[in-house]
Motif scaffolding. Structure first.
Motif, PDB file in Angstrom:
ATOM      1  N   ALA A  69       0.872  -1.307  -0.003  1.00 42.51           N
ATOM      2  CA  ALA A  69       0.023   0.234  -0.091  1.00 42.51           C
ATOM      3  C   ALA A  69       0.675   1.188   0.068  1.00 42.51           C
ATOM      4  N   ALA A  70       1.791   1.229   0.810  1.00 50.13           N
ATOM      5  CA  ALA A  70       2.752   2.413   0.976  1.00 50.13           C
ATOM      6  C   ALA A  70       3.459   2.719  -0.590  1.00 50.13           C
ATOM      7  N   GLY A  71       3.993   1.614  -1.215  1.00 56.01           N
ATOM      8  CA  GLY A  71       4.585   1.776  -2.466  1.00 56.01           C
ATOM      9  C   GLY A  71       3.455   2.268  -3.400  1.00 56.01           C
ATOM     10  N   VAL A  72       2.240   1.819  -3.474  1.00 59.32           N
ATOM     11  CA  VAL A  72       1.279   2.260  -4.327  1.00 59.32           C
ATOM     12  C   VAL A  72       0.939   3.729  -4.254  1.00 59.32           C
ATOM     13  N   VAL A  73       0.974   4.097  -3.031  1.00 61.37           N
ATOM     14  CA  VAL A  73       0.914   5.627  -2.977  1.00 61.37           C
ATOM     15  C   VAL A  73       1.876   6.396  -3.404  1.00 61.37           C
ATOM     16  N   VAL A  74       3.239   5.895  -3.077  1.00 63.33           N
ATOM     17  CA  VAL A  74       4.233   6.877  -3.451  1.00 63.33           C
ATOM     18  C   VAL A  74       4.196   6.870  -4.984  1.00 63.33           C
ATOM     19  N   LEU A  75       3.977   5.684  -5.652  1.00 60.52           N
ATOM     20  CA  LEU A  75       4.033   5.608  -7.286  1.00 60.52           C
ATOM     21  C   LEU A  75       2.916   6.520  -7.762  1.00 60.52           C
ATOM     22  N   TRP A  76       1.734   6.379  -7.192  1.00 59.14           N
ATOM     23  CA  TRP A  76       0.712   7.122  -7.640  1.00 59.14           C
ATOM     24  C   TRP A  76       0.829   8.565  -7.465  1.00 59.14           C
ATOM     25  N   VAL A  77       1.430   9.208  -6.513  1.00 61.57           N
ATOM     26  CA  VAL A  77       1.788  10.687  -6.341  1.00 61.57           C
ATOM     27  C   VAL A  77       2.911  10.989  -7.400  1.00 61.57           C
ATOM     28  N   VAL A  78       4.017  10.107  -7.648  1.00 60.90           N
ATOM     29  CA  VAL A  78       5.028  10.521  -8.478  1.00 60.90           C
ATOM     30  C   VAL A  78       4.548  10.515 -10.020  1.00 60.90           C
ATOM     31  N   LEU A  79       3.954   9.633 -10.348  1.00 64.23           N
ATOM     32  CA  LEU A  79       3.386   9.320 -11.660  1.00 64.23           C
ATOM     33  C   LEU A  79       2.328  10.228 -12.121  1.00 64.23           C
ATOM     34  N   ARG A  80       1.398  10.906 -10.998  1.00 65.97           N
ATOM     35  CA  ARG A  80       0.480  11.786 -11.587  1.00 65.97           C
ATOM     36  C   ARG A  80       0.857  13.257 -11.345  1.00 65.97           C
ATOM     37  N   SER A  81       2.053  13.315 -11.101  1.00 63.66           N
ATOM     38  CA  SER A  81       2.657  14.474 -10.842  1.00 63.66           C
ATOM     39  C   SER A  81       3.122  15.132 -12.467  1.00 63.66           C
ATOM     40  N   PRO A  82       3.043  16.629 -12.714  1.00 65.07           N
ATOM     41  CA  PRO A  82       3.154  16.990 -14.065  1.00 65.07           C
ATOM     42  C   PRO A  82       4.757  16.806 -14.386  1.00 65.07           C
ATOM     43  N   GLU A  83       5.505  17.069 -13.214  1.00 61.94           N
ATOM     44  CA  GLU A  83       7.014  16.683 -13.310  1.00 61.94           C
ATOM     45  C   GLU A  83       7.228  15.992 -12.018  1.00 61.94           C
ATOM     46  N   PRO A  84       7.942  14.742 -12.182  1.00 59.38           N
ATOM     47  CA  PRO A  84       8.491  14.017 -11.087  1.00 59.38           C
ATOM     48  C   PRO A  84       9.788  14.400 -10.450  1.00 59.38           C
ATOM     49  N   ASP A  85       9.677  15.658  -9.993  1.00 60.42           N
ATOM     50  CA  ASP A  85      11.050  16.127  -9.486  1.00 60.42           C
ATOM     51  C   ASP A  85      11.151  15.945  -8.047  1.00 60.42           C
ATOM     52  N   ALA A  86      12.058  16.571  -7.418  1.00 57.51           N
ATOM     53  CA  ALA A  86      12.437  16.567  -5.798  1.00 57.51           C
ATOM     54  C   ALA A  86      11.288  16.698  -4.978  1.00 57.51           C
ATOM     55  N   LEU A  87      10.487  17.743  -5.410  1.00 53.11           N
ATOM     56  CA  LEU A  87       9.423  18.216  -4.475  1.00 53.11           C
ATOM     57  C   LEU A  87       8.349  16.958  -4.425  1.00 53.11           C
TER      58      LEU A  87
END
Length: 367
Positions: free
Chosen positions: A15-33
């Motif tokens: 579940a933790a991995g899914v949330v992390v990937l969801w946030v990163v992949l749905r971001s316009p730019e997967p930067d440090a923020l």
């Protein structure tokens, strides 16, 4: 079917991995923020079973940041619901406080995003529902998801409470029935034989002077009946007082092994201990080994006895995988025996894995 600790932790990690990937992949730019927000929001979920309250607080703060920045707004409510479940399952009070806090953590920044120009900091994908484009549906969705987690935990908590009450009632009934059976047996044995002894004693007293021969026969009958009565009482109470004289812990281990249980045993010398302590140790080990044989697959355990600082420690660690099932009466009986000596009983997860029954019997306070 209930999951074991290892399986629950694995689910939390996924579940933790899914949330992390969801946030990163749905971001316009997967930067440090984006990675920082994703890690703060999803990472704590991997250890929610160990620190449930701390994880809920951390995820709530990270969720508020995610809503304000606009990163992962869609998954904030799901992450909060996942973090809320363990505290809500633990108690009604912590569940209510946690649910209210989770709703505030979403609603406050959501309202801020809806009314404050320049928020969120990172615009979301076009056409996606968010707090800046569709604030009311977003708030309602978050409220429903969080309330659903709280309600599910409340239902499971109530079912567990009812199951515990039912098990306690069954245990009390079983104890009452056993005590009634023992009382009935003793009543029958003692009542019948004492009445016969009293009758024969009266006959012997009456014939003392007139018929000495018959008086001797009556006295012999009294002796025979009294011995028989004592033997019957010992038979009834024998299982409650002590194991047979030739049955030590070594014999107990041999019996368990012959029944298919793999037992690794390490015994201390108990010959100098009080009899009552040795009897209780035997019965506790006997019940624990019986539970391993009945409920563990494969049946495998470690039995250890040790004398430490004027106390006897008995430990039985079930190394197999216990099958789920209703609790029996064995732990209650072990607890009663430990209480007789003013000791302590632990029945739960062992430090190195498995299920441990650990009883501590003080030697000085043995009755």
């Amino acid at each position: 079917m209930a999951l074991g600790p290892g399986a629950r932790w694995a689910v939390d990690v996924v579940a933790a991995g899914v949330v992390v990937l969801w946030v990163v992949l749905r971001s316009p730019e997967p930067d440090a923020l984006a990675w920082a927000v994703a890690a703060a929001l999803g990472g704590p979920l991997a250890v929610r079973g160990r620190w449930p309250v701390a994880v809920l607080v951390g995820v709530a703060l990270a969720g508020a940041v995610a809503v304000v920045t606009g990163l992962g707004q869609e998954v904030v409510a799901l992450a909060l619901a996942w973090a809320l479940y363990p505290p809500a399952l633990a108690s009604a009070r912590s569940g209510a406080v946690g649910a209210l806090g989770a709703l505030v953590a979403v609603a406050a920044p959501g309202v801020a995003v809806a009314v404050v120009p320049g928020l969120p900091l990172v615009p979301g994908p076009e056409g996606a529902e968010s707090f800046d484009t569709t604030p009311v549906p977003a708030l309602l969705y978050s409220a429903v998801v969080i309330a659903g987690s709280w309600a599910a935990a409340a239902v499971v908590r109530d079912r567990r409470r009812r199951a515990a009450e039912l098990a306690a009632a069954r245990t009390a009934r079983a104890l009452a029935e056993e005590r009634l059976r023992i009382a009935r047996d003793i009543h029958d044995v003692v009542g019948h034989n004492l009445s016969l002894i009293a009758m024969k004693a009266a006959v012997a007293n009456h014939l003392a002077e007139h018929r000495p021969g018959e008086r001797e026969a009556a006295l012999r009958t009294i002796e025979q009946v009294s011995r028989s009565a004592l033997a019957d009482v010992r038979t009834v109470l024998g299982a409650l007082r002590a194991p047979p004289a030739d049955h030590g812990l070594e014999r107990l281990v041999e019996q368990a092994r012959s029944a298919g249980v793999t037992v690794t045993a390490r015994h201390a010398d108990l010959s100098g201990l009080p009899t009552s302590v040795r009897v209780s140790a035997y019965r506790i080990a006997q019940e624990a080994l019986t539970n391993v044989r009945r409920h563990s697959r494969p049946p495998r355990c470690r039995l250890t006895t040790a004398v430490e600082d004027d106390r006897l420690v008995i430990s039985v660690v079930d190394e197999g995988t216990a099958r789920p099932g209703p609790p029996g009466h064995g732990l209650l009986g072990m607890g009663e025996r430990v209480d007789l000596h003013g000791g302590a009983l632990h029945a739960g997860a062992a430090p190195g894995g498995g299920f441990e029954v650990r009883a501590t019997l003080p030697l000085g306070g043995a009755p």
